[in-house]
Design a protein around this motif. Structure first.
Motif, PDB file in Angstrom:
ATOM      1  N   LEU A   1       4.938  24.351  54.176  1.00 22.93           N
ATOM      2  CA  LEU A   1       5.750  24.385  52.963  1.00 22.93           C
ATOM      3  C   LEU A   1       7.014  25.212  53.194  1.00 22.93           C
ATOM      4  O   LEU A   1       6.950  26.316  53.735  1.00 22.93           O
ATOM      5  CB  LEU A   1       4.963  25.014  51.808  1.00 22.93           C
ATOM      6  CG  LEU A   1       3.618  24.371  51.455  1.00 22.93           C
ATOM      7  CD1 LEU A   1       2.958  25.142  50.308  1.00 22.93           C
ATOM      8  CD2 LEU A   1       3.811  22.905  51.073  1.00 22.93           C
ATOM      9  N   GLN A   2       8.144  24.663  52.755  1.00 19.07           N
ATOM     10  CA  GLN A   2       9.416  25.382  52.873  1.00 19.07           C
ATOM     11  C   GLN A   2      10.273  25.099  51.648  1.00 19.07           C
ATOM     12  O   GLN A   2      10.173  24.033  51.050  1.00 19.07           O
ATOM     13  CB  GLN A   2      10.189  24.892  54.113  1.00 19.07           C
ATOM     14  CG  GLN A   2       9.549  25.280  55.427  1.00 19.07           C
ATOM     15  CD  GLN A   2      10.171  24.530  56.582  1.00 19.07           C
ATOM     16  OE1 GLN A   2       9.872  23.364  56.815  1.00 19.07           O
ATOM     17  NE2 GLN A   2      11.055  25.180  57.295  1.00 19.07           N
ATOM     18  N   SER A   3      11.158  26.036  51.310  1.00 19.43           N
ATOM     19  CA  SER A   3      12.131  25.788  50.247  1.00 19.43           C
ATOM     20  C   SER A   3      13.520  26.119  50.756  1.00 19.43           C
ATOM     21  O   SER A   3      13.689  26.990  51.623  1.00 19.43           O
ATOM     22  CB  SER A   3      11.803  26.619  49.002  1.00 19.43           C
ATOM     23  OG  SER A   3      11.930  27.996  49.284  1.00 19.43           O
ATOM     24  N   ARG A   4      14.509  25.416  50.209  1.00 20.66           N
ATOM     25  CA  ARG A   4      15.893  25.524  50.686  1.00 20.66           C
ATOM     26  C   ARG A   4      16.818  25.515  49.464  1.00 20.66           C
ATOM     27  O   ARG A   4      16.843  24.545  48.710  1.00 20.66           O
ATOM     28  CB  ARG A   4      16.172  24.318  51.592  1.00 20.66           C
ATOM     29  CG  ARG A   4      17.561  24.214  52.137  1.00 20.66           C
ATOM     30  CD  ARG A   4      17.631  23.178  53.240  1.00 20.66           C
ATOM     31  NE  ARG A   4      17.564  21.809  52.736  1.00 20.66           N
ATOM     32  CZ  ARG A   4      17.449  20.732  53.516  1.00 20.66           C
ATOM     33  NH1 ARG A   4      17.360  20.845  54.824  1.00 20.66           N
ATOM     34  NH2 ARG A   4      17.408  19.526  52.988  1.00 20.66           N
ATOM     35  N   ALA A   5      17.534  26.610  49.275  1.00 20.01           N
ATOM     36  CA  ALA A   5      18.391  26.741  48.086  1.00 20.01           C
ATOM     37  C   ALA A   5      19.854  26.453  48.416  1.00 20.01           C
ATOM     38  O   ALA A   5      20.306  26.663  49.541  1.00 20.01           O
ATOM     39  CB  ALA A   5      18.257  28.150  47.518  1.00 20.01           C
ATOM     40  N   HIS A   6      20.566  25.972  47.387  1.00 23.60           N
ATOM     41  CA  HIS A   6      22.008  25.692  47.474  1.00 23.60           C
ATOM     42  C   HIS A   6      22.699  26.445  46.338  1.00 23.60           C
ATOM     43  O   HIS A   6      22.115  26.606  45.270  1.00 23.60           O
ATOM     44  CB  HIS A   6      22.302  24.207  47.238  1.00 23.60           C
ATOM     45  CG  HIS A   6      21.613  23.261  48.185  1.00 23.60           C
ATOM     46  ND1 HIS A   6      22.303  22.447  49.048  1.00 23.60           N
ATOM     47  CD2 HIS A   6      20.297  22.998  48.383  1.00 23.60           C
ATOM     48  CE1 HIS A   6      21.446  21.704  49.745  1.00 23.60           C
ATOM     49  NE2 HIS A   6      20.221  22.021  49.353  1.00 23.60           N
ATOM     50  N   ASP A   7      23.952  26.863  46.550  1.00 26.13           N
ATOM     51  CA  ASP A   7      24.693  27.440  45.425  1.00 26.13           C
ATOM     52  C   ASP A   7      26.000  26.685  45.185  1.00 26.13           C
ATOM     53  O   ASP A   7      26.329  25.751  45.923  1.00 26.13           O
ATOM     54  CB  ASP A   7      24.928  28.947  45.608  1.00 26.13           C
ATOM     55  CG  ASP A   7      25.908  29.278  46.735  1.00 26.13           C
ATOM     56  OD1 ASP A   7      26.717  28.409  47.126  1.00 26.13           O
ATOM     57  OD2 ASP A   7      25.854  30.428  47.212  1.00 26.13           O
ATOM     58  N   GLY A   8      26.720  27.086  44.155  1.00 30.58           N
ATOM     59  CA  GLY A   8      27.915  26.366  43.719  1.00 30.58           C
ATOM     60  C   GLY A   8      29.067  26.414  44.715  1.00 30.58           C
ATOM     61  O   GLY A   8      29.998  25.606  44.638  1.00 30.58           O
ATOM     62  N   SER A   9      29.014  27.359  45.655  1.00 33.45           N
ATOM     63  CA  SER A   9      30.087  27.422  46.656  1.00 33.45           C
ATOM     64  C   SER A   9      29.843  26.410  47.773  1.00 33.45           C
ATOM     65  O   SER A   9      30.628  26.302  48.698  1.00 33.45           O
ATOM     66  CB  SER A   9      30.155  28.834  47.257  1.00 33.45           C
ATOM     67  OG  SER A   9      29.088  29.020  48.179  1.00 33.45           O
ATOM     68  N   GLY A  10      28.717  25.696  47.705  1.00 35.30           N
ATOM     69  CA  GLY A  10      28.374  24.729  48.751  1.00 35.30           C
ATOM     70  C   GLY A  10      27.503  25.338  49.841  1.00 35.30           C
ATOM     71  O   GLY A  10      27.104  24.651  50.778  1.00 35.30           O
ATOM     72  N   ALA A  11      27.204  26.630  49.708  1.00 37.84           N
ATOM     73  CA  ALA A  11      26.377  27.287  50.727  1.00 37.84           C
ATOM     74  C   ALA A  11      24.932  26.805  50.621  1.00 37.84           C
ATOM     75  O   ALA A  11      24.420  26.567  49.531  1.00 37.84           O
ATOM     76  CB  ALA A  11      26.440  28.799  50.556  1.00 37.84           C
ATOM     77  N   VAL A  12      24.298  26.648  51.782  1.00 41.38           N
ATOM     78  CA  VAL A  12      22.905  26.202  51.871  1.00 41.38           C
ATOM     79  C   VAL A  12      22.142  27.254  52.668  1.00 41.38           C
ATOM     80  O   VAL A  12      22.650  27.787  53.654  1.00 41.38           O
ATOM     81  CB  VAL A  12      22.794  24.840  52.596  1.00 41.38           C
ATOM     82  CG1 VAL A  12      21.369  24.308  52.530  1.00 41.38           C
ATOM     83  CG2 VAL A  12      23.776  23.840  52.013  1.00 41.38           C
ATOM     84  N   GLN A  13      20.937  27.506  52.249  1.00 40.28           N
ATOM     85  CA  GLN A  13      20.084  28.460  52.966  1.00 40.28           C
ATOM     86  C   GLN A  13      19.852  27.973  54.395  1.00 40.28           C
ATOM     87  O   GLN A  13      19.446  26.828  54.600  1.00 40.28           O
ATOM     88  CB  GLN A  13      18.755  28.556  52.201  1.00 40.28           C
ATOM     89  CG  GLN A  13      17.919  29.734  52.559  1.00 40.28           C
ATOM     90  CD  GLN A  13      16.667  29.798  51.706  1.00 40.28           C
ATOM     91  OE1 GLN A  13      16.502  29.034  50.750  1.00 40.28           O
ATOM     92  NE2 GLN A  13      15.780  30.718  52.048  1.00 40.28           N
ATOM     93  N   PRO A  14      20.110  28.827  55.400  1.00 40.73           N
ATOM     94  CA  PRO A  14      19.965  28.382  56.790  1.00 40.73           C
ATOM     95  C   PRO A  14      18.516  28.375  57.256  1.00 40.73           C
ATOM     96  O   PRO A  14      17.665  29.050  56.680  1.00 40.73           O
ATOM     97  CB  PRO A  14      20.757  29.437  57.568  1.00 40.73           C
ATOM     98  CG  PRO A  14      20.643  30.678  56.736  1.00 40.73           C
ATOM     99  CD  PRO A  14      20.573  30.218  55.291  1.00 40.73           C
TER     100      PRO A  14
END
Ligand SMILES: Nc1nc2c(c(=O)[nH]1)N[C@H]1C(S)=C(S)[C@@H](COP(=O)(O)O)O[C@H]1N2
Ligand SMILES: [Mo]
Length: 423
Positions: free
Chosen positions: A374-387
């Protein structure tokens, strides 16, 4: 009702549970209680039904059965410097997003001072027209604002950055140096404007009234934009652990810049490069360079349910749930994978999705009983994605431990154990 899978490994559409019709199976056991036992259970009335309850008390505490819901204390230099301590919030024991004040994570460089609020002063001096000193009573007369914000230590998740083998720990030890509160206080801008910052005063040095005198340089622009002198935490005066009677709050910035027990704001021309910022909180990069002053916490998420140390009670329907945040702005999307990253499905973000605050995400999962990752990956409004962890490791020197926002992987074994793994 047929299952509509949203991704591999048994992930269902994030809206599925809200529609109802899917019992998780936990209540089934209650129905097996025989009629005779049920009648007998009713006949013996417990004392709390026949006698008045306990006396009222002026300040409530959690139920005694919840006594094991507590912070995980980590003293990395236990012999040498026991006052240098971390204590992680038990994220895996909590739901919702607000951290109960008594469970807010702590980082103390030299222990927690016991300050006298009547004698405490905040001084604003340096490159100002009018040096000022405020006591708590004076500050109470200023207009206040309330904001929900996360606070995260730059060193949060350092064990996963550092250890050769994935350490077998729960969310409290691994990722517990993040918490979320409603903070109330006076905008720093009001106090700074009253002091009259001179044009060359581009930075502030905030100094804490604890033994190490923790000090950090803060860009004036940040202090003026959304810096707060926080006096209240979740409606009551800030806890001693959080900096009673006052602390600096800089939304989205790394924990140590949020100086606790703050006693001075010195307006200066350029960063002071204090011991705290030139040593521990310098980020070491892979190419040998450093980021001398790093402020903003990266976009990140952690699955709290299920998580390390838990055990799953057999195949069936579960809700995967966790927390996401970003120091840049609101989280825009969280994806979850149950098949080692081969496919991802979008999780539900539970409102309110606030700016630089923790947000709860969830997605239903039908576990087949086979080993899963199981993994989760977040994004924010600046376009950044969790590495990914390997992307993150590539950027930094092996000696760097700060700002580890990489994706966490939990392995669910066939017998239902949940373990921390590196991918
Ligand atoms: N004066 C002072 N301020 C401090 C610290 C400290 O030890 N002394 N610790 C810093 C660090 S490293 C962090 S991560 C946050 C932690 O805030 P908390 O203990 O309220 O969670 O406070 C920061 N402010
Ligand atoms: Mo920290």
């Amino acid at each position: 009702m047929s299952d509509s899978f949203a991704a591999g490994g048994g992930l269902l559409s994030r809206r599925r549970l809200l529609g109802g019709g899917l019992a998780a199976g936990a209540v089934a056991a209650a129905g097996s209680l025989g009629l005779v036992e049920a009648v007998r259970a009713e006949a013996a009335l417990p004392a709390w039904q026949t006698e008045p309850g306990l006396e009222v008390r002026p300040y409530g505490v959690p139920d005694s059965h919840e006594a094991d819901v507590r912070r995980a204390i980590i003293q990395v230099y236990k012999e040498l410097a026991p006052a240098y301590s971390f204590s992680g919030t038990p994220l895996h024991r909590l739901r919702g997003t607000i951290t109960p004040s008594g469970l807010h994570y702590e980082v103390h460089h030299g222990g927690r001072p016991e300050l006298d609020p009547a004698r405490h002063r905040l001084r604003i001096h340096g490159l100002v027209e009018r040096p000022l000193a405020f006591d708590l009573e004076a500050l109470e007369r200023y207009p206040m604002i309330s904001r929900v914000h996360f606070l995260e230590c730059a060193g949060n998740s350092f064990m996963n950055a550092h250890a050769e083998q994935a350490p077998q720990m729960g969310c409290d030890m691994l990722h517990g140096l993040v918490s979320n509160s409603e903070w109330t206080g006076v905008p720093l801008r009001l106090l700074l404007e009253e002091a009259g910052v001179r044009p060359e005063g581009r930075w502030l040095v905030a100094i804490g009234d604890d033994a190490p005198g923790l000090a950090r340089s803060i860009p004036m622009e940040k202090a003026m934009r959304d810096g707060m002198l926080a006096l209240y935490q979740n409606g009551e005066r800030i806890r001693p652990e959080q900096g009673y009677p006052m602390r600096v709050l800089l939304p989205g910035y790394e924990g140590n810049m949020n100086v606790k027990w703050v006693t001075a704001l010195q307006v200066v021309e350029r960063p002071a490069h204090t011991k705290d910022e030139s040593g521990e909180y310098t980020d070491l990069l892979a190419d040998g360079k450093v980021i001398a002053l790093s402020f903003t916490m990266g976009v990140k998420s952690v699955i709290t349910h299920p998580s390390g140390g838990m055990s799953m009670s057999g195949p069936g329907l579960y809700e995967i749930s966790g927390l996401a945040w970003s120091g840049t702005g609101p989280v825009t999307k969280v994806e979850v994978s149950a098949d080692a990253g081969a496919s991802w499905a979008e999780a539900l973000l539970h409102p309110p999705v606030l700016d630089r605050a923790l947000v709860r995400f969830s997605i239903p999962w039908k576990w087949s009983g086979a080993p899963a990752l199981l993994q989760s990956r977040a994004h924010d409004g600046s376009g950044a994605v969790q590495p990914t962890r390997s992307e993150w490791k590539k950027r930094y020197s092996p000696a760097n431990v700060n700002h580890n926002n990489s994706i966490q992987a939990w392995r669910v074994t066939q017998d239902g154990a949940v373990q921390n793994v590196y991918t």
